[in-house]
Design an enzyme around this catalytic site. Sequence first.
Site, PDB file in Angstrom:
ATOM      1  N   HIS A  73       0.863  -1.180   0.000  1.00  0.00           N
ATOM      2  CA  HIS A  73       0.000   0.000   0.000  1.00  0.00           C
ATOM      3  C   HIS A  73       0.897   1.227   0.000  1.00  0.00           C
ATOM      4  CE1 HIS A  73      -3.895  -1.904   1.793  1.00  0.00           C
ATOM      5  NE2 HIS A  73      -3.305  -2.725   0.951  1.00  0.00           N
ATOM      6  N   GLU A  75       0.885   3.882   1.792  1.00  0.00           N
ATOM      7  CA  GLU A  75       1.313   4.321   3.122  1.00  0.00           C
ATOM      8  C   GLU A  75       2.480   3.489   3.647  1.00  0.00           C
ATOM      9  OE1 GLU A  75      -1.844   3.748   1.888  1.00  0.00           O
ATOM     10  OE2 GLU A  75      -3.216   4.031   3.559  1.00  0.00           O
ATOM     11  N   CYS A 107      -2.478  -0.088   7.368  1.00  0.00           N
ATOM     12  CA  CYS A 107      -1.712   1.149   7.209  1.00  0.00           C
ATOM     13  C   CYS A 107      -1.817   2.055   8.433  1.00  0.00           C
ATOM     14  CB  CYS A 107      -2.170   1.870   5.951  1.00  0.00           C
ATOM     15  SG  CYS A 107      -1.814   0.911   4.456  1.00  0.00           S
TER      16      CYS A 107
END
Length: 192
Positions: A73, A75, A107
């Site tokens: 992801h 993040e 995240c």
Amino acid sequence: MRPQEGGFPSIGAGLPRPLPLRRRETLMRRALDVAAGTPDGDVPVGAIVVGPEGTELAAATNRREADADPTAHAEILALRRAARALGDAWRLTQCTLVVTLEPCSMCAGAALGARVGEIVFGAYEPKTGACGSVWDLPRESPLHRPEVTGGVLAPDCERLMQRFFLSLRRGGGAAGLGATTVEGAYGREPNE
């Protein structure tokens, strides 16, 4: 004061916006620029980490499909890069994570673990959001509670998601979309 519809002046019209809001909007525009570089097939999310002095330490996009990695992801990748840039092990104390979509539980948990001082996000994520929508991990954390600001430039961030998912629903597939055509995980037609 400038009159609003109906001839009545709007309260606060013409007053400058607070500096923190302006700063957050500037950072979110940068995250939106980063999201534009999302690889084809990945949901266009952009994240940046800004250090205590206000300098950008790292930027990343979603790469789950491109890297065949469920943890890729935006993040997570930005937090990893920022930790390396600071060279202070894993602590990102007094840093700000800025992301175009509300962080999921993975995240948000990573941001808490990294001890970021602030999380700023754009679009709310009604299905998996963990900074207020479905869960509220930062505010429920017993150890570390960063400041959280959601909805910064939300219409721009939502439009990005809406375009992406609209294209998928119309059978365009994810290939060739990148972040420039992402909109509506929220089931709305784009307002263009």
